[in-house]
Design a protein around this motif. Structure first.
Motif, PDB file in Angstrom:
ATOM      1  N   ARG A   1      -1.555  10.828  -3.419  1.00  0.00           N
ATOM      2  CA  ARG A   1      -2.358   9.586  -3.892  1.00  0.00           C
ATOM      3  C   ARG A   1      -1.950   8.301  -3.230  1.00  0.00           C
ATOM      4  O   ARG A   1      -2.827   7.633  -2.561  1.00  0.00           O
ATOM      5  CB  ARG A   1      -2.329   9.376  -5.427  1.00  0.00           C
ATOM      6  N   ALA A   2      -0.734   8.158  -3.041  1.00  0.00           N
ATOM      7  CA  ALA A   2      -0.025   6.893  -2.446  1.00  0.00           C
ATOM      8  C   ALA A   2      -0.454   7.065  -0.759  1.00  0.00           C
ATOM      9  O   ALA A   2      -0.686   6.090  -0.226  1.00  0.00           O
ATOM     10  CB  ALA A   2       1.433   6.640  -2.681  1.00  0.00           C
TER      11      ALA A   2
ATOM     12  N   SER B   1      -2.882   8.584   0.297  1.00  0.00           N
ATOM     13  CA  SER B   1      -4.478   8.680   0.558  1.00  0.00           C
ATOM     14  C   SER B   1      -4.723   6.951   0.541  1.00  0.00           C
ATOM     15  O   SER B   1      -5.640   6.382   1.199  1.00  0.00           O
ATOM     16  CB  SER B   1      -5.054   9.204  -0.528  1.00  0.00           C
ATOM     17  N   ASP B   2      -4.052   6.336  -0.171  1.00  0.00           N
ATOM     18  CA  ASP B   2      -4.498   4.820  -0.298  1.00  0.00           C
ATOM     19  C   ASP B   2      -3.888   3.946   1.090  1.00  0.00           C
ATOM     20  O   ASP B   2      -4.537   2.954   1.219  1.00  0.00           O
ATOM     21  CB  ASP B   2      -3.519   4.056  -1.414  1.00  0.00           C
ATOM     22  N   VAL B   3      -2.808   4.582   1.482  1.00  0.00           N
ATOM     23  CA  VAL B   3      -2.107   3.973   2.842  1.00  0.00           C
ATOM     24  C   VAL B   3      -3.334   3.993   3.810  1.00  0.00           C
ATOM     25  O   VAL B   3      -3.903   3.471   4.726  1.00  0.00           O
ATOM     26  CB  VAL B   3      -1.032   4.580   3.269  1.00  0.00           C
TER      27      VAL B   3
ATOM     28  N   LEU C   1      -6.782   4.787   3.326  1.00  0.00           N
ATOM     29  CA  LEU C   1      -7.999   4.443   3.109  1.00  0.00           C
ATOM     30  C   LEU C   1      -8.761   3.615   4.218  1.00  0.00           C
ATOM     31  O   LEU C   1     -10.095   3.792   4.416  1.00  0.00           O
ATOM     32  CB  LEU C   1      -8.052   3.903   1.862  1.00  0.00           C
TER      33      LEU C   1
ATOM     34  N   GLU D   1     -12.267   4.560   5.801  1.00  0.00           N
ATOM     35  CA  GLU D   1     -13.542   3.999   5.908  1.00  0.00           C
ATOM     36  C   GLU D   1     -13.987   3.467   7.380  1.00  0.00           C
ATOM     37  O   GLU D   1     -15.249   3.528   7.476  1.00  0.00           O
ATOM     38  CB  GLU D   1     -13.214   2.435   5.003  1.00  0.00           C
TER      39      GLU D   1
ATOM     40  N   ARG E   1      -8.852  10.794  -5.125  1.00  0.00           N
ATOM     41  CA  ARG E   1      -9.096   9.888  -4.041  1.00  0.00           C
ATOM     42  C   ARG E   1     -10.060  10.518  -3.411  1.00  0.00           C
ATOM     43  O   ARG E   1     -10.138  11.636  -2.802  1.00  0.00           O
ATOM     44  CB  ARG E   1      -7.913   9.532  -3.099  1.00  0.00           C
TER      45      ARG E   1
ATOM     46  N   ASN F   1     -10.649  10.492   0.177  1.00  0.00           N
ATOM     47  CA  ASN F   1     -10.097  11.033   1.179  1.00  0.00           C
ATOM     48  C   ASN F   1      -8.864  12.232   1.104  1.00  0.00           C
ATOM     49  O   ASN F   1      -8.226  12.315   2.217  1.00  0.00           O
ATOM     50  CB  ASN F   1      -9.346   9.985   2.109  1.00  0.00           C
TER      51      ASN F   1
END
Length: 373
Positions: free
Chosen positions: A86-87, A89-91, A93, A97, A134, A136
């Motif tokens: 999850r972390a 995936s946030d990096v 993101l 996009e 997430r 992604n």
């Protein structure tokens, strides 16, 4: 000045790192690799997580908390690994996009213990997608016989999938069929198919390891001359199959309706034989619309001295077919090679999974003992 990794990216190859740890995320190393090495995704597997957790320090506080809550080993593993994914995936993101969902992907694998259990694989894949939550994330499902219907079902549920442990062209054709069937199912169920993505992970260096062992046993000059060539030839023929299968009327109809192609991904790209160039499975497998997932050592070697000369796949189909004719002529049973590799691949991941369970179980015991003092 353009770096080799930038040139590789410009040639249409997405560079994904075959590694993840909480340390990489917390120190900013992952973000740095995006900025300086053109990394656009991450793949993980049980071996990677076993290695990350064995080093331990970044996980101590979480493990202590899980021990205090009385978490089981498997509950702890899923909480720890989904937190990391999850972390990460946030990096990724912003990359996700910027590329319209093509890249910026982070993969997490279902338990290898389920490799021959279709229903359990489907259930865990859906659970992992919900836990990570997430857009992604890619859920990794092995391309075993039991994995094929799971791939269709999970994609049909609107979940993006990384199909792993592909060694043979025959199995790859079945994987493409499973993907297209999944997209058809998702479309019929009303899911958005333009946001569904998949990669098919074709393993490379392990093919050379097994074939070269057999060529050494044969021992003739003809056999020796064929060493360290099968892995690349096999991957090139996989790309030929990819081009053919996604040009069919069936695939075209789905693509016209908004579906995406399932991109070939080159996995197992770290060179096992020190006598070979350390960027071999990168520079010889360049074609648009592919992914190369690299261990950090291979990534750094590519960045430092990789020679990117454009497409090194599509002009080499005839030579690749010829190589397999020559392998058969000297007595290499390639169907047996790929079955051995699939069986070994599952066994290796199962062993790593059990190692991961052992590492986490010990950490939980230590956390429980510490809390009791």
């Amino acid at each position: 000045m353009s770096t080799p990794t930038a040139q590789l990216s410009a040639a249409g190859v997405s560079i994904w790192l075959d590694d993840l740890s909480r340390q990489r995320i917390m120190t900013g190393n992952l973000a740095d690799l995006i900025a300086t090495r053109n990394v656009t995704g991450v793949t993980t597997n049980p071996t990677i997580f076993a290695g990350a957790l064995s080093k331990g320090e970044a996980y101590e506080a979480q493990v202590s908390g899980l021990a205090a809550k009385g978490a089981t080993t498997d509950e702890a593993i899923f909480e720890i690994t989904t937190d990391d994914v999850r972390a990460a995936s946030d990096v990724f993101l912003p990359v996700f996009e910027e590329t319209g969902g093509v890249d910026g992907r982070v993969s997490i694998e279902v338990s290898p213990d389920l490799a021959h259990d279709t229903e359990a694989t489907i259930a865990q894949a859906k659970d992992l997608a919900a836990r990570v939550d997430r857009p992604n994330v890619l859920i990794k499902i092995p391309a075993t016989k039991a994995g094929l219907p799971a791939i269709t079902e999970v994609i049909g549920a609107g979940i993006s999938v990384n199909v792993t442990l592909i060694f043979s062209l025959e199995r790859y054709a079945e994987v493409i069929d499973a993907y297209l069937s999944g997209v058809e199912k998702a479309k019929a169920a009303g899911h958005k198919i333009d946001t569904l993505h998949s990669v098919a992970s074709f393993f490379v260096s392990r093919v050379d390891t097994e074939v070269d062992k057999r060529l050494s046993a044969i021992g003739t000059d003809e056999a020796t001359a064929l060493k360290s060539k099968a892995g690349i030839a096999n991957a090139r023929l996989a790309y030929e199959l990819f081009e053919r299968e996604f040009a069919t009327d069936r695939a075209k109809a789905l693509l016209d309706a908004g579906a995406t192609v399932q991109r070939p991904l080159w996995a197992s790209t770290g060179v096992k034989d020190p006598a070979l160039p350390d960027t071999l499975y990168v520079t010889e497998l360049v074609a648009a619309g592919t992914v190369n997932t690299m261990p950090e050592k291979t990534l750094e070697a590519t960045f430092d001295h990789g020679e990117i000369t454009g497409d090194t796949i599509t002009g080499n189909y005839a030579d690749a077919h010829d190589l397999f004719d020559r392998l058969a002529a000297v007595g290499v049973d390639f169907a047996d090679v790929t079955q051995v590799l699939e069986d070994e691949g599952v066994e290796k991941f199962v062993a790593s999974w059990h190692e991961l369970q052992g590492t986490v179980a010990k950490a939980l015991e230590a956390g429980t003992a510490e809390a009791a003092q």
